[in-house]
Design a protein around this motif. Sequence first.
Motif, mmCIF file in Angstrom:
data_model
loop_
_atom_site.group_PDB
_atom_site.id
_atom_site.type_symbol
_atom_site.label_atom_id
_atom_site.label_comp_id
_atom_site.label_asym_id
_atom_site.label_seq_id
_atom_site.Cartn_x
_atom_site.Cartn_y
_atom_site.Cartn_z
ATOM 1 N N PRO A 1 -4.954 5.320 -16.036
ATOM 2 C CA PRO A 1 -3.764 6.028 -16.537
ATOM 3 C C PRO A 1 -2.639 6.067 -15.504
ATOM 4 O O PRO A 1 -2.156 7.127 -15.119
ATOM 5 C CB PRO A 1 -4.298 7.425 -16.836
ATOM 6 N N ALA A 2 -2.269 4.899 -15.019
ATOM 7 C CA ALA A 2 -1.188 4.788 -14.035
ATOM 8 C C ALA A 2 -0.489 3.460 -14.263
ATOM 9 O O ALA A 2 -1.033 2.555 -14.909
ATOM 10 C CB ALA A 2 -1.749 4.867 -12.614
ATOM 11 N N ASN A 3 0.713 3.339 -13.744
ATOM 12 C CA ASN A 3 1.486 2.111 -13.907
ATOM 13 C C ASN A 3 0.706 0.932 -13.325
ATOM 14 O O ASN A 3 0.294 0.952 -12.157
ATOM 15 C CB ASN A 3 2.825 2.260 -13.199
ATOM 16 N N SER A 4 0.477 -0.100 -14.138
ATOM 17 C CA SER A 4 -0.372 -1.219 -13.717
ATOM 18 C C SER A 4 0.242 -2.006 -12.567
ATOM 19 O O SER A 4 -0.477 -2.475 -11.670
ATOM 20 C CB SER A 4 -0.646 -2.142 -14.904
ATOM 21 N N GLN A 5 1.560 -2.149 -12.549
ATOM 22 C CA GLN A 5 2.199 -2.875 -11.448
ATOM 23 C C GLN A 5 2.035 -2.107 -10.144
ATOM 24 O O GLN A 5 1.789 -2.700 -9.083
ATOM 25 C CB GLN A 5 3.684 -3.115 -11.746
ATOM 26 N N PHE A 6 2.159 -0.791 -10.214
ATOM 27 C CA PHE A 6 1.947 0.043 -9.041
ATOM 28 C C PHE A 6 0.523 -0.132 -8.518
ATOM 29 O O PHE A 6 0.297 -0.320 -7.320
ATOM 30 C CB PHE A 6 2.204 1.513 -9.398
ATOM 31 N N MET A 7 -0.445 -0.085 -9.412
ATOM 32 C CA MET A 7 -1.841 -0.168 -9.011
ATOM 33 C C MET A 7 -2.191 -1.531 -8.432
ATOM 34 O O MET A 7 -2.878 -1.626 -7.406
ATOM 35 C CB MET A 7 -2.752 0.142 -10.198
ATOM 36 N N ILE A 8 -1.722 -2.591 -9.056
ATOM 37 C CA ILE A 8 -2.063 -3.934 -8.578
ATOM 38 C C ILE A 8 -1.374 -4.238 -7.254
ATOM 39 O O ILE A 8 -1.872 -5.017 -6.430
ATOM 40 C CB ILE A 8 -1.696 -5.009 -9.632
ATOM 41 N N SER A 9 -0.226 -3.592 -6.993
ATOM 42 C CA SER A 9 0.546 -3.875 -5.781
ATOM 43 C C SER A 9 0.113 -3.026 -4.592
ATOM 44 O O SER A 9 0.216 -3.479 -3.442
ATOM 45 C CB SER A 9 2.035 -3.642 -6.033
ATOM 46 N N LEU A 10 -0.367 -1.813 -4.846
ATOM 47 C CA LEU A 10 -0.564 -0.850 -3.756
ATOM 48 C C LEU A 10 -1.969 -0.268 -3.685
ATOM 49 O O LEU A 10 -2.195 0.698 -2.963
ATOM 50 C CB LEU A 10 0.442 0.302 -3.896
ATOM 51 N N GLN A 11 -2.903 -0.861 -4.402
ATOM 52 C CA GLN A 11 -4.245 -0.282 -4.462
ATOM 53 C C GLN A 11 -4.919 -0.207 -3.096
ATOM 54 O O GLN A 11 -5.606 0.756 -2.781
ATOM 55 C CB GLN A 11 -5.118 -1.107 -5.416
ATOM 56 N N LYS A 12 -4.721 -1.221 -2.266
ATOM 57 C CA LYS A 12 -5.413 -1.299 -0.973
ATOM 58 C C LYS A 12 -4.402 -1.495 0.139
ATOM 59 O O LYS A 12 -3.535 -2.363 0.057
ATOM 60 C CB LYS A 12 -6.398 -2.472 -0.992
ATOM 61 N N ALA A 13 -4.501 -0.667 1.170
ATOM 62 C CA ALA A 13 -3.651 -0.833 2.345
ATOM 63 C C ALA A 13 -4.438 -1.580 3.421
ATOM 64 O O ALA A 13 -5.648 -1.421 3.547
ATOM 65 C CB ALA A 13 -3.208 0.523 2.874
ATOM 66 N N SER A 14 -3.744 -2.394 4.180
ATOM 67 C CA SER A 14 -4.376 -3.112 5.286
ATOM 68 C C SER A 14 -4.119 -2.323 6.563
ATOM 69 O O SER A 14 -3.186 -2.601 7.316
ATOM 70 C CB SER A 14 -3.801 -4.532 5.390
ATOM 71 N N THR A 15 -4.943 -1.327 6.808
ATOM 72 C CA THR A 15 -4.680 -0.397 7.912
ATOM 73 C C THR A 15 -4.784 -1.018 9.307
ATOM 74 O O THR A 15 -4.154 -0.503 10.238
ATOM 75 C CB THR A 15 -5.592 0.834 7.811
ATOM 76 N N PRO A 16 -5.562 -2.115 9.527
ATOM 77 C CA PRO A 16 -5.514 -2.724 10.863
ATOM 78 C C PRO A 16 -4.114 -3.163 11.270
ATOM 79 O O PRO A 16 -3.806 -3.235 12.465
ATOM 80 C CB PRO A 16 -6.453 -3.935 10.723
ATOM 81 N N ALA A 17 -3.255 -3.437 10.286
ATOM 82 C CA ALA A 17 -1.899 -3.887 10.591
ATOM 83 C C ALA A 17 -1.036 -2.771 11.179
ATOM 84 O O ALA A 17 0.086 -3.040 11.610
ATOM 85 C CB ALA A 17 -1.233 -4.454 9.340
ATOM 86 N N ILE A 18 -1.550 -1.539 11.214
ATOM 87 C CA ILE A 18 -0.822 -0.468 11.902
ATOM 88 C C ILE A 18 -0.679 -0.828 13.374
ATOM 89 O O ILE A 18 0.345 -0.551 14.008
ATOM 90 C CB ILE A 18 -1.549 0.881 11.723
ATOM 91 N N GLY A 19 -1.716 -1.456 13.935
ATOM 92 C CA GLY A 19 -1.622 -1.940 15.316
ATOM 93 C C GLY A 19 -0.544 -2.992 15.455
ATOM 94 O O GLY A 19 0.194 -3.013 16.452
ATOM 95 N N ASN A 20 -0.424 -3.855 14.459
ATOM 96 C CA ASN A 20 0.639 -4.860 14.470
ATOM 97 C C ASN A 20 2.012 -4.207 14.472
ATOM 98 O O ASN A 20 2.935 -4.665 15.152
ATOM 99 C CB ASN A 20 0.519 -5.761 13.241
ATOM 100 N N LEU A 21 2.151 -3.146 13.676
ATOM 101 C CA LEU A 21 3.442 -2.448 13.600
ATOM 102 C C LEU A 21 3.802 -1.848 14.955
ATOM 103 O O LEU A 21 4.968 -1.888 15.363
ATOM 104 C CB LEU A 21 3.386 -1.360 12.533
ATOM 105 N N ALA A 22 2.806 -1.311 15.656
ATOM 106 C CA ALA A 22 3.065 -0.736 16.982
ATOM 107 C C ALA A 22 3.529 -1.822 17.954
ATOM 108 O O ALA A 22 4.487 -1.623 18.723
ATOM 109 C CB ALA A 22 1.801 -0.052 17.506
ATOM 110 N N ILE A 23 2.876 -2.979 17.916
ATOM 111 C CA ILE A 23 3.256 -4.091 18.791
ATOM 112 C C ILE A 23 4.636 -4.617 18.411
ATOM 113 O O ILE A 23 5.489 -4.869 19.275
ATOM 114 C CB ILE A 23 2.212 -5.216 18.703
ATOM 115 N N ALA A 24 4.874 -4.777 17.102
ATOM 116 C CA ALA A 24 6.164 -5.290 16.626
ATOM 117 C C ALA A 24 7.302 -4.348 17.020
ATOM 118 O O ALA A 24 8.370 -4.802 17.451
ATOM 119 C CB ALA A 24 6.119 -5.460 15.114
#
Length: 264
Positions: free
Chosen positions: A106-129
């Motif tokens: 019961p949620a917008n399908s585009q929202f769910m397919i786009s944002l269901q999983k976050a790649s949290t290891p990339a937080i380290g990438n953001l810190a380096i960037a």
Amino acid sequence: MTVLKKYWFLYISMFRASFIADLEYRVNFLTRIVTDIFWYIAQIMTFEVLFMHTQLIGSWNLAQMRVFLGVVFVVDALYMIILSENLDQFSEKVRKGDLDLLLAKPANSQFMISLQKASTPAIGNLAIATSWFIYSMTQLPGFEWIRLFWLIVLIPTGLVALYSMRFTMAATAVIFARSENLQFIWYQIYRLGMRPDSIYVPWLKWALLTALPVGVIASVPAKALLEPASYGLFAWAVVLSVVLIYGTNKFWQFALKNYSSASS
């Protein structure tokens, strides 16, 4: 506002779940960061070597190109955290029937397919960037730090352009089931956006700011920091982001009309 708040809390819950899941594999968490560090080094060294043989590339010198790379790294890291894992696995979700489960929620399908999983290891990438980005700006003589406020608007527009093009390419899997060749085309187009638009011939530069707007991803935010303000260009980036989001939603609705589910 209530709807926005609902989806915001839903995303926070999915992000927390992704972070907990990623921490179960700590070695993989760290190796993904290390792998991307090599990508950063490769991008930096490419331009460092080129500037050993020339003073300018396009209209930018080495210090300015470092700032451009900083913008590229930050936008790419944000994309990796929020969107990459979902869109890279789009075809697999369609083939395995996971899309059917998302469509039943019961949620917008585009929202769910786009944002269901976050790649949290990339937080380290953001810190380096971010560290490289700050370092690169300190190397610019007389840099006006107030210009950073432009990024509040222009980095989101760059992310929208990146998301819209990637989502549209990925969503073709709903229609064709297998669309790996189109994904390959996407990565070649994306690489064009990882270079400043000033290096391209005029017609290609125009295309990368309009029809294939990967130039909006990093070149426009970098211009806001490095060149005199071009208000028309910045306004175009904002208008384009609205048009792209609307267009991706219409394309998604069209794709779903041609979807027969994995079980049929």
